[in-house]
Design an enzyme around this catalytic site. Structure first.
Site, PDB file in Angstrom:
ATOM      1  N   PHE A   1      53.442  39.835  36.689  1.00 17.95           N
ATOM      2  CA  PHE A   1      53.059  40.413  35.393  1.00 17.95           C
ATOM      3  C   PHE A   1      53.492  39.548  34.225  1.00 17.95           C
ATOM      4  O   PHE A   1      53.634  40.025  33.107  1.00 17.95           O
ATOM      5  CB  PHE A   1      53.611  41.843  35.255  1.00 17.95           C
ATOM      6  CG  PHE A   1      53.423  42.676  36.487  1.00 17.95           C
ATOM      7  CD1 PHE A   1      52.149  43.057  36.889  1.00 17.95           C
ATOM      8  CD2 PHE A   1      54.498  43.034  37.284  1.00 17.95           C
ATOM      9  CE1 PHE A   1      51.957  43.778  38.050  1.00 17.95           C
ATOM     10  CE2 PHE A   1      54.310  43.764  38.452  1.00 17.95           C
ATOM     11  CZ  PHE A   1      53.034  44.143  38.832  1.00 17.95           C
TER      12      PHE A   1
ATOM     13  N   ASN B   1      34.779  41.091  43.469  1.00 24.30           N
ATOM     14  CA  ASN B   1      35.125  42.038  44.521  1.00 24.30           C
ATOM     15  C   ASN B   1      35.559  43.357  43.880  1.00 24.30           C
ATOM     16  O   ASN B   1      36.665  43.463  43.354  1.00 24.30           O
ATOM     17  CB  ASN B   1      36.253  41.453  45.381  1.00 24.30           C
ATOM     18  CG  ASN B   1      36.613  42.352  46.549  1.00 24.30           C
ATOM     19  OD1 ASN B   1      36.595  43.578  46.449  1.00 24.30           O
ATOM     20  ND2 ASN B   1      36.949  41.739  47.672  1.00 24.30           N
TER      21      ASN B   1
ATOM     22  N   LYS C   1      36.589  46.121  44.958  1.00 31.44           N
ATOM     23  CA  LYS C   1      37.791  46.772  45.489  1.00 31.44           C
ATOM     24  C   LYS C   1      39.052  46.143  44.886  1.00 31.44           C
ATOM     25  O   LYS C   1      39.957  46.845  44.428  1.00 31.44           O
ATOM     26  CB  LYS C   1      37.792  46.609  47.008  1.00 31.44           C
ATOM     27  CG  LYS C   1      38.802  47.448  47.734  1.00 31.44           C
ATOM     28  CD  LYS C   1      38.560  47.316  49.226  1.00 31.44           C
ATOM     29  CE  LYS C   1      39.363  48.327  50.005  1.00 31.44           C
ATOM     30  NZ  LYS C   1      39.022  48.244  51.431  1.00 31.44           N
TER      31      LYS C   1
ATOM     32  N   GLN D   1      43.361  45.891  40.399  1.00 29.59           N
ATOM     33  CA  GLN D   1      43.897  45.194  39.228  1.00 29.59           C
ATOM     34  C   GLN D   1      43.848  46.084  37.998  1.00 29.59           C
ATOM     35  O   GLN D   1      44.811  46.208  37.258  1.00 29.59           O
ATOM     36  CB  GLN D   1      43.042  43.957  38.940  1.00 29.59           C
ATOM     37  CG  GLN D   1      43.377  42.746  39.754  1.00 29.59           C
ATOM     38  CD  GLN D   1      44.636  42.106  39.248  1.00 29.59           C
ATOM     39  OE1 GLN D   1      44.698  41.627  38.133  1.00 29.59           O
ATOM     40  NE2 GLN D   1      45.655  42.128  40.047  1.00 29.59           N
TER      41      GLN D   1
ATOM     42  N   GLU E   1      44.458  41.338  32.804  1.00 29.69           N
ATOM     43  CA  GLU E   1      45.244  41.838  31.683  1.00 29.69           C
ATOM     44  C   GLU E   1      44.542  42.836  30.779  1.00 29.69           C
ATOM     45  O   GLU E   1      45.173  43.672  30.152  1.00 29.69           O
ATOM     46  CB  GLU E   1      45.738  40.641  30.864  1.00 29.69           C
ATOM     47  CG  GLU E   1      46.766  39.897  31.683  1.00 29.69           C
ATOM     48  CD  GLU E   1      47.116  38.545  31.128  1.00 29.69           C
ATOM     49  OE1 GLU E   1      48.167  38.465  30.499  1.00 29.69           O
ATOM     50  OE2 GLU E   1      46.365  37.596  31.334  1.00 29.69           O
TER      51      GLU E   1
HETATM   52 MO1  MOS Z   1      50.371  37.269  32.724  1.00 29.53          MO
HETATM   53  S1  MOS Z   1      51.419  38.130  31.226  1.00 29.53           S
HETATM   54  O1  MOS Z   1      49.765  35.879  31.957  1.00 29.53           O
HETATM   55  O2  MOS Z   1      51.238  37.004  34.082  1.00 29.53           O
END
Ligand code: MOS
Length: 755
Positions: free
Chosen positions: A243, A649, A651, A656, A722
């Site tokens: 993350f 994909n 799934k 994510q 993100e």
């Molecule tokens: Mo992400 S905050 O670019 O791992």
């Protein structure tokens, strides 16, 4: 032939993980493996005047207690980050930890204990006694916030903007809001804490590291330990979440390599959860101002978004907090500005959608406040101000489907049932409300090197030094290669997670899938041409004399586009030619070539980004239930509709996107790193004190992708890591307002703020 891209195939790393066969950084066994534990400073800024290690050394099984007094010398981390030198990027702090008597943050490692067992190492670490001469430290964000200075910013993702006279337009606006918002520091809490296993062999070192970038890790270590790049190998096929926290090379990694060198033993360090908080940066706190003005018809006349965030005195990146505000609304007057303060603390770092995650909380809550002031539905307000071109630069959007996202979401979520008046729906003791917010994250690519080999048995090997932290990168690239070469998915093997492989970008910034795909597609194109060259000159080949544009790859070979039965398999074609394989390498090699290639790639990308704005966007829909007596907030329904370009994909992408929404719900309702403003010490450095959402806190999350390819990105892929956290906290705060009539502008929205 069914295309692999777009299919919800299972992730390739799944079975190994479920069976416990996947090896993570702290799970590599070595004969003579020793265990390390860190000792952390307990003051924010100081010089170490004395450090007593006798009691620690006396613990049974202790091999060494390494401090600044006896540590081998390391080259200091780079003082400045330079785009042209990867070893300087992703170096989070300038402190040469354990090569200095200086302490720059509360929790900085000041000693590392190496022992035969983990227990002995940790026991001994607790017995190291340190005396400090304390120095004045700046540790109180709230107190420093008025003294903020302008942020440096970066050319890839500009933030600041000035268009028209935003303040004057605000004073004139028929309806306006002008509010302050704040967000606390946050920490990532990946399931796998940072871990490193390092083994030296002469002046060569092999490092198993829990990293989002084997490439940067390798370069950083080669530089710090003054060995040739080729002498460092970093291996990370599995990473248990990052993350952003594993995007930089933090002291734990460096000190494990140092400890292995000092003791001549293979050394493993797995940070405790507390150790992660003490030595790895989190998300900056922020204070933000958003002011919006509109005419009586709900047409925006002005938008002001300013922020103050923190960096560490020894490092930390400038977060693009106001960046999304450049792109979301058609406004004639815009003022965007970012300021920072420097604190003596762990340098803050990237955390999922750094900048946009907290910036969209303020912006999108303010938009909801303006809608309430106008008596307008918040989706309608957004649609009335949806721009045709980028509001600040005037560039065209490469892809923009927010209208479609909101229209589909409103129908799917039952938005028309939302009562416009707050506090209107009650179910027993629960007040029920709905909220929406826009999600936005820019699409970026970085240069990636890929080799592809097509063998005479019809199999394909893709080699690329990206890594997996749970996104399904290898699965997605296998799908892309299978379609590009017209072979079954099972015929494609993908090697990744090892710095011996061709360099690829970090798993971060939502860049990896598109970046690797760009080079992979080119490599596959070259393979098709090489294979056709073998056939077009061959007697007896049905492809004899054919040109590349007449031929398509499918059914395990090359066939005429207009006569699908005419062609031959790769097996036939390569066997006849007496070739074991054909191979293509795309991208530049290590060294000078890499630097020049990277600069060329990024120069082109930045130029393109001025011509068209590329981003992932989405519409977040949230329903909450708020206990009228206690203020307890439960998220009861969620829908996210996303435009992430083509879905490779569904799934994997679904996982994510759900993961980002879960993180966003945590940020909205429960997460916050508590820093003692007097000492700079994190007070809740554990999962007991820092509250991430548990399963019971999360409703079923509905995600939908519009799946429309972005014409400016490889295969139309935009990137999905993100965008899903952006807008989440605002959707929650807007739903809480709709349920209760209470507006909370300070995250997290805890019960006390609703009573
Ligand atoms: Mo992400 S905050 O670019 O791992």
């Amino acid at each position: 032939m069914i295309s692999a891209v777009g299919s919800p195939v299972d992730r390739r790393d799944g079975p190994a993980k479920v069976a416990g066969e996947a090896r993570f950084a702290a799970e590599y066994p070595f004969p003579g493996l020793a265990h390390a534990a860190l000792v952390h400073a307990t003051v924010a800024r100081a010089r170490i005047t004395d450090i007593r290690t006798e009691r620690a050394e006396a613990v049974d099984g202790v091999i060494a207690v390494i401090t600044h007094r006896n540590a081998p010398a390391m080259k200091p981390p780079p003082k400045q980050q330079r785009m042209t030198d990867l070893s300087t990027l992703f170096s989070p702090t300038t402190v040469n930890v354990l090569n200095t008597d200086e302490v720059h943050w509360n929790g900085q490692p000041v000693a590392v204990v190496v022992a035969e067992t983990l227990d002995a190492a940790r026991e001994a670490a607790a017995l190291v006694e340190i005396s400090y001469a304390e120095l004045p430290a700046t540790t109180d964000f709230a107190a420093e916030e008025p003294n903020a200075t302008p942020q440096k910013g970066n050319m890839l993702l500009p933030t600041n903007a000035k268009k028209g006279d935003a303040e004057a337009a605000l004073a004139r606006a028929a309806v306006s809001v002008d509010e302050r918002y704040s967000t606390p520091p946050l920490h990532h809490n990946a399931m796998e804490p940072h871990a490193t296993t390092a083994v030296w062999d002469g002046d060569r070192v092999t490092v198993h590291d829990s990293t989002q970038s084997i490439q940067y890790c390798r370069r950083h270590l080669a530089m710090r330990f003054d060995v040739p790049l080729a002498n460092v190998r970093v291996i990370a096929p599995y990473v248990g979440g990052g993350f952003g926290a594993k995007g930089s090379i933090w002291p734990g990694t460096v000190l494990t390599v140092l400890a292995a060198r000092a003791t001549g033993r293979p050394v493993r360090l797995m940070l405790t959860r507390e150790g992660v908080y003490r030595t790895v940066g989190g998300r900056t706190p922020s204070t933000q101002r958003v002011a919006l003005g509109a005419d009586a018809d709900g047409r925006l006349t002005t938008l002001i978004h300013t922020s103050v965030s923190a960096v560490g005195r020894t490092g930390g990146n400038d977060e693009p907090i106001v960046a999304a505000s450049r792109h979301l609304y058609d406004v004639p007057n815009i003022l965007l500005r970012q300021d920072v303060v420097e604190l003596d603390q762990t340098p803050p770092t990237f955390m999922r959608a750094p900048g946009e995650a907290i910036g969209t909380f303020a912006l999108e809550t303010a938009v909801d406040e303006l809608a309430a002031g106008l008596g307008l539905d918040p989706i309608e307000l957004r649609m009335r101000n949806e721009p045709a071109a980028d509001p600040v630069s005037g560039a065209r959007f490469a892809h923009r489907m927010l209208r479609e996202a909101y229209a589909l979401g409103a129908e799917r979520f039952g938005w028309p049932a939302r009562p416009p008046r707050p506090g209107a729906v009650r179910d027993g003791r629960w007040l029920v409300g709905m909220g929406v917010a826009t999600a936005y994250h820019p699409a970026v690519m970085l240069p990636a090197n890929v080799t592809v080999r097509l063998s005479a048995d019809g199999t394909v090997l893709v080699r690329c030094g990206f890594q997996e932290m749970g996104m399904g990168g290898a699965t997605a690239q296998a799908q892309i290669a299978a379609d590009a070469l017209g072979v079954p998915l099972e015929a494609v093997r993908v090697e990744y997670g090892d710095s011996e492989l061709p360099n690829a970008p970090q798993a971060g910034g939502s860049v990896q899938t598109a970046s690797v795909a760009a080079s992979l597609l080119e490599a596959c194109e070259r393979i098709r041409r090489s294979a056709l060259r073998l056939a077009r000159r061959a007697n007896g080949s049905p492809l004899r004399g054919r040109r590349p544009e007449q031929v398509v790859a499918r059914n395990g070979g090359l066939y005429l586009a207009d006569r699908p039965d005419t062609g031959e398999t790769y097996v036939t074609l390569l066997t006849r030619a007496g070739r074991a394989h054909v191979e293509a390498a795309v991208g530049s090699d290590d060294g000078i070539g890499a630097v020049a290639g990277q600069v060329r790639f990024m120069t082109r990308f930045i130029r393109d980004s001025r011509r068209f704005v590329r981003a992932a966007t989405g519409a977040q829909f949230c329903e909450v239930r708020v206990d009228a007596d206690t203020g307890e907030v439960r998220v009861s329904r969620w829908l996210g509709v996303f435009d992430i370009g083509r879905v490779v994909n569904p799934k994997l992408v679904g996982s994510q996107l759900r993961g980002g929404i879960v993180m966003g719900i945590g940020m909205a309702l429960s997460e916050g790193t508590l820093v003692d403003p007097r000492t700079g010490r994190i007070m809740n450095a554990s999962l007991g004190g820092y509250h991430v959402p548990a399963h019971a806190d999360i409703p079923p999350i509905d995600v939908h992708c519009l799946d429309d390819p972005d014409p400016t990105m490889p295969l139309g892929v935009v990137g999905a890591g993100e965008v899903s956290i952006t807008g989440v906290a605002a959707a929650v705060s807007n739903a809480v307002y709709n349920a209760t009539g209470r507006r909370v502008r300070d995250l997290p929205i805890t019960m006390d703020k609703l009573l």
